[in-house]
Design a protein around this motif. Structure first.
Motif, PDB file in Angstrom:
ATOM      1  N   PRO A  59      -4.662   3.864   3.843  1.00 13.92           N
ATOM      2  CA  PRO A  59      -3.464   3.393   3.156  1.00 13.92           C
ATOM      3  C   PRO A  59      -3.723   2.899   1.729  1.00 13.92           C
ATOM      4  O   PRO A  59      -2.782   2.667   0.983  1.00 13.92           O
ATOM      5  CB  PRO A  59      -2.974   2.246   4.039  1.00 13.92           C
ATOM      6  CG  PRO A  59      -4.214   1.738   4.680  1.00 13.92           C
ATOM      7  CD  PRO A  59      -5.095   2.950   4.887  1.00 13.92           C
ATOM      8  N   ASP A  60      -4.989   2.733   1.343  1.00 19.74           N
ATOM      9  CA  ASP A  60      -5.283   2.240  -0.006  1.00 19.74           C
ATOM     10  C   ASP A  60      -6.684   2.670  -0.429  1.00 19.74           C
ATOM     11  O   ASP A  60      -7.664   2.060  -0.044  1.00 19.74           O
ATOM     12  CB  ASP A  60      -5.157   0.719  -0.070  1.00 19.74           C
ATOM     13  CG  ASP A  60      -5.305   0.184  -1.478  1.00 19.74           C
ATOM     14  OD1 ASP A  60      -5.483   0.978  -2.430  1.00 19.74           O
ATOM     15  OD2 ASP A  60      -5.246  -1.050  -1.633  1.00 19.74           O
ATOM     16  N   ASN A  96      -0.229   2.284   0.635  1.00 21.29           N
ATOM     17  CA  ASN A  96       0.677   2.103   1.773  1.00 21.29           C
ATOM     18  C   ASN A  96       1.691   3.224   1.925  1.00 21.29           C
ATOM     19  O   ASN A  96       2.826   3.004   2.328  1.00 21.29           O
ATOM     20  CB  ASN A  96       1.369   0.738   1.695  1.00 21.29           C
ATOM     21  CG  ASN A  96       0.351  -0.375   1.693  1.00 21.29           C
ATOM     22  OD1 ASN A  96      -0.560  -0.392   2.514  1.00 21.29           O
ATOM     23  ND2 ASN A  96       0.464  -1.279   0.742  1.00 21.29           N
ATOM     24  N   SER A 120      -3.171   7.073  -1.513  1.00 17.48           N
ATOM     25  CA  SER A 120      -3.211   6.918  -0.057  1.00 17.48           C
ATOM     26  C   SER A 120      -2.902   8.265   0.589  1.00 17.48           C
ATOM     27  O   SER A 120      -2.354   9.163  -0.058  1.00 17.48           O
ATOM     28  CB  SER A 120      -2.229   5.851   0.418  1.00 17.48           C
ATOM     29  OG  SER A 120      -0.899   6.134   0.059  1.00 17.48           O
TER      30      SER A 120
END
Length: 125
Positions: A59-60, A96, A120
């Motif tokens: 997500p990052d 995200n 991401s």
């Protein structure tokens, strides 16, 4: 930039810049540089430069399990994943899973004229 536009850019790179001598160099840059099952991105064209690689979701990219340096711009990518379930990678411009960029199918790779902001991704069916 949409995935279709990126693919068109990749096609133009392949037809406009490839000479007999360069073909061998371009192929060599990609070979062995992304493990089977991984999604990889590079700072340079044709699988060159700094590489980040993942076998799962992230997500990052700047703060996840694999850390690409901040301001990392993607100049080439390769989904070297397996075909079947969860073989596609959805890529996003921000952390995200925000600002959907495009989906890259298993086996697909390409380069951009200019680096693209990506931060991401997640594997999907």
């Amino acid at each position: 930039m949409t995935l279709a536009a990126a693919q068109a850019d990749a096609a133009r790179v392949g037809t406009a810049r490839v000479g007999t001598a360069r073909v061998g160099t371009r192929v060599a840059a990609w070979q062995g540089s992304c493990a089977k099952g991984d999604f990889c991105v590079w700072s340079g064209k044709d699988g060159t430069g700094t590489r980040c690689a993942w076998s799962g979701d992230d997500p990052d990219w700047w703060g996840g399990s694999v850390r690409c340096r901040p301001t990392f711009l993607v100049s080439s990518y390769w989904n070297n994943g397996y075909t079947g379930s969860y073989s596609k990678v959805k890529v996003y411009e921000f952390a995200n899973y925000e600002a959907y960029w495009g989906t890259i199918s298993a086996g697909q790779r390409g380069s951009f004229w200019e680096g693209q902001l990506m931060r991401s991704h997640k594997w999907v069916n």
